[in-house]
Design a protein around this motif. Structure first.
Motif, short mmCIF file in Angstrom:
data_model
loop_
_atom_site.label_atom_id
_atom_site.label_comp_id
_atom_site.label_asym_id
_atom_site.label_seq_id
_atom_site.Cartn_x
_atom_site.Cartn_y
_atom_site.Cartn_z
N LYS B 196 -2.39 -5.46 -0.50
CA LYS B 196 -1.92 -5.33 -1.89
C LYS B 196 -3.02 -4.72 -2.76
O LYS B 196 -2.75 -3.84 -3.59
CB LYS B 196 -1.53 -6.73 -2.40
CG LYS B 196 -0.87 -6.72 -3.76
CD LYS B 196 -0.21 -8.08 -4.04
CE LYS B 196 0.26 -8.19 -5.47
NZ LYS B 196 0.97 -9.45 -5.74
N ASN B 199 -3.38 -0.95 -2.27
CA ASN B 199 -2.27 -0.26 -2.94
C ASN B 199 -2.51 -0.15 -4.45
O ASN B 199 -2.21 0.88 -5.06
CB ASN B 199 -0.95 -1.01 -2.70
CG ASN B 199 -0.50 -0.92 -1.25
OD1 ASN B 199 -0.92 -0.02 -0.53
ND2 ASN B 199 0.33 -1.85 -0.83
N SER B 203 -3.03 3.29 -6.51
CA SER B 203 -2.09 3.67 -7.58
C SER B 203 -2.79 3.71 -8.94
O SER B 203 -2.39 4.46 -9.82
CB SER B 203 -0.85 2.78 -7.59
OG SER B 203 -1.21 1.44 -7.65
N PRO B 209 3.10 5.15 -6.39
CA PRO B 209 3.29 4.19 -5.29
C PRO B 209 4.31 4.68 -4.24
O PRO B 209 4.27 4.25 -3.10
CB PRO B 209 3.79 2.94 -5.99
CG PRO B 209 3.27 3.04 -7.38
CD PRO B 209 3.23 4.51 -7.71
N ILE B 212 2.73 6.14 -0.98
CA ILE B 212 1.81 5.31 -0.17
C ILE B 212 2.60 4.68 0.98
O ILE B 212 3.70 4.17 0.77
CB ILE B 212 1.18 4.17 -1.02
CG1 ILE B 212 0.43 4.75 -2.23
CG2 ILE B 212 0.25 3.31 -0.17
CD1 ILE B 212 -0.12 3.69 -3.19
N MET B 214 1.83 1.80 4.18
CA MET B 214 0.83 0.79 4.54
C MET B 214 0.63 0.73 6.04
O MET B 214 1.59 0.68 6.79
CB MET B 214 1.30 -0.60 4.09
CG MET B 214 1.30 -0.81 2.60
SD MET B 214 1.57 -2.57 2.24
CE MET B 214 3.33 -2.70 2.43
N MET B 248 5.70 -0.76 -0.14
CA MET B 248 5.51 0.48 0.58
C MET B 248 5.99 0.33 2.02
O MET B 248 5.87 -0.74 2.62
CB MET B 248 4.02 0.85 0.60
CG MET B 248 3.45 1.17 -0.76
SD MET B 248 3.25 -0.31 -1.78
CE MET B 248 2.61 0.39 -3.29
#
Lengths: 262, 311
Positions: B196, B199, B203, B209, B212, B214, B248
């Motif tokens: 998290k 991310n 961003s 976002p 992206i 993960m 994501m």
């Protein structure tokens, strides 16, 4: 947590002045600032001094909806003012509020049904605000039963146990917190619970600290919504941290930032 | 009496990321692959939708892989010596939906060639093969910061996915993605909190976002896969509950993990099964993109996805 921003209220001098002088930018800044700070809905109240509350409500809502689409909480004691607000609201509104008075409940729930609105139910009746949790629960049950009669979903009800100022009704704090826990057991799915937070510190010193501490305790008791000042950053931070500790959101180092990106 | 199944309702959804730009969108790729977009846990079509099926891509390197077991190498034959040929084989013979290109050659342990050589290869690959690309650096942070900036420019407007950004090294790669229109892989070491955080960091630099994906870090069957499974499940449940910083899609490097475990190294047929089992489990915990190595395993997983996507 559903945060309802409380600042657009004719009780505040700047808002009263803006309403009188039709200063739309003042209202719009207040709306935008509150949403930016994390409000998911905005309370709209023309205040006790408004000479034409129906017209003022219309003007306020039109101003606000030019800059944001968040749901509005239409805050008035008058049915025609509430209805005017419901007619204009673009998104699903919240009626603020009914109490457990038979006649008021009937009219408010009829409006809620007609306009698909959610409703705040204050757990008080003609005899006033209860002074213990048992009586609050009894009044809450009356409201829930009536709402169901009118075909309102219980999830669309926000039960308000009525927070009283800590400097005049100190014994009521714990009664309110315990009521929040118990209201949730009234039905499955549970009704929402809400407080008008700033009342906790009315007339007290260190208001922000009292509000913030009360909110954290209420969140821990299961509170799902609050009417508050979202521009009080420390208050919002404390609420976000409280929800984090309750495992409502996944931790990350920037958890305050993450919450605000929601 | 009939039993009524309990069904979840979700308010959130996984972001949809686009991989590849066709000519109409300013690129030269054969098509655009949409990834993610789920409104339910995997394959539970009674509770929500999976508008885009998970996709399977194969991995190629820009030099002959030195650490692959013989049983895996045999599946590709001589093609491993010529990366463009290898890439073509993955796409036309093995049906790879996208290609994951690892620019390994600049790494000191893989020959230490100049980054420019890797870019020359990448440019020829872009000309010869039209599949959408995921482009990964060699794994050395210092080299990658130079290498991936060049790779990003070379593939400008092709809407690739570039990797791999981590909590300690994300700025250069994010800047490249912003400048050249790519998406990014945000990696975390089997840790939902760090996932998290990465991310958010990315961003905060201004990358949407929705650009992206993960990488939660994969582990093979028998080597900690369950832990990855539970981390992914937790993140995905949070995304479906509305957490925008975990919404994501996932990319999983299945092949790389499986083909280094003892079972796969000792026996290729067992390795294929191992890769299939790991991939299938990861699909069940929310994988959106799988990067695989053995063509038989990749093919089996494509079939498995087809079967699971039947509503």
């Amino acid at each position: 947590m559903i945060v309802i921003g409380e600042l657009i209220n004719g009780m505040y001098k700047d808002v009263r002045k803006a309403i009188t002088g039709k200063e739309a930018d003042v209202i719009q800044h207040l709306a935008e600032d509150q949403v930016k700070a994390g409000a998911g809905a905005l309370d709209v109240n023309t205040g006790p001094y408004s000479k034409n509350p129906k017209e003022d409500m219309k003007w306020l809502i039109e101003c606000i909806q030019k800059v944001t689409d968040v749901p509005l909480s239409i805050d008035s004691t008058k049915f025609d003012v509430i209805e005017e607000g419901l007619k204009l609201a673009k998104n699903r509104a919240i009626i603020n509020s009914t109490n457990a008075d038979e006649e008021r409940m009937s009219r408010i729930f009829e409006l809620a049904k007609r306009y698909n609105a959610r409703v705040i139910g204050l757990t008080m009746d003609k005899s006033g605000v209860p002074n213990n949790k048992e009586k609050r629960l009894e009044v809450a049950a009356t409201i829930v039963a009536k709402a169901i009669d009118y075909g309102i979903n219980v999830e669309d009800l926000f039960l308000d146990p009525i927070v009283l100022p800590v400097n005049v009704a100190q014994s009521q704090g714990v009664e309110v917190l315990e009521s929040i826990r118990e209201f949730k057991l009234l039905s499955d799915p549970a009704p929402n619970t809400i407080v008008g937070l700033s009342n906790a510190s009315q007339g007290a010193k260190l208001r922000s600290l009292v509000n913030r501490t009360f909110l954290v305790m209420a969140v821990a008791s299961g509170l799902t919504a609050a009417i508050l000042d979202p521009l009080d950053k420390e208050l919002m931070d404390a609420m976000i941290a409280a929800e984090l500790i309750l495992n409502k959101n996944i931790y990350c180092d920037s958890f305050l930032d993450a919450y605000r990106k929601k | 009496m009939a039993i009524e199944l309990a069904r979840e309702k979700y308010s959130g959804s996984v972001n949809t990321v686009e991989l590849g730009a066709a000519r109409a969108n300013g690129g030269t790729r054969a098509g655009v692959i949409k990834i993610g977009g789920e409104t339910t846990m995997p394959f539970l079509f009674e509770e929500g939708d999976m508008p885009n099926p998970p996709v399977v891509g194969m991995e190629i390197f820009d030099c002959e892989p030195t650490d692959w077991p013989d049983g895996l190498k045999e599946a590709f034959g001589d093609a491993l010596k010529d990366p463009v040929k290898w890439a073509k084989k993955c796409v036309s013979d093995f049906g790879s939906q996208f290609l994951c290109v690892k620019l390994m050659s600049p790494h000191p342990d893989w020959g230490g060639r100049s980054t420019n050589d890797a870019i020359i290869f990448l440019k020829s690959l872009l000309q010869e093969v039209a599949a959408p690309l995921v482009i990964i650096g060699c794994g050395d942070a210092q080299i990658d910061n130079d290498l991936m900036a060049k790779a990003s420019q070379a593939a400008k407007n092709e809407k690739c996915i570039l990797g791999i950004a981590s909590q300690n090294n994300y700025k250069t790669l994010t800047a490249s993605c912003l400048a050249d229109g790519h998406s990014i892989i945000a990696a975390s070491p089997v840790d939902v909190n760090i996932a998290k955080q990465v991310n958010i960091l990315i961003s905060d630099m201004g990358l949407d976002p929705k650009r992206i994906v993960m990488d939660p870090t994969t582990a093979s069957l028998g080597y900690g896969m369950e832990y990855v499974y539970s981390i992914m499940e937790r993140a995905r449940l949070s995304a479906l509950a509305g957490d925008k910083m975990l919404s994501m899609p996932f990319i999983l490097f299945i092949g790389q993990e499986v083909w280094r475990v003892k079972e796969a190294k000792d026996s290729a047929p067992l390795g294929v099964k191992w890769e299939i089992a790991t991939a299938a489990a990861m699909l069940q915990s929310g994988a959106d993109m799988l990067v695989m190595r053995h063509p038989q395993a990749a093919r089996a997983i494509v079939k498995y996805i087809d079967m699971m996507m039947k509503r």
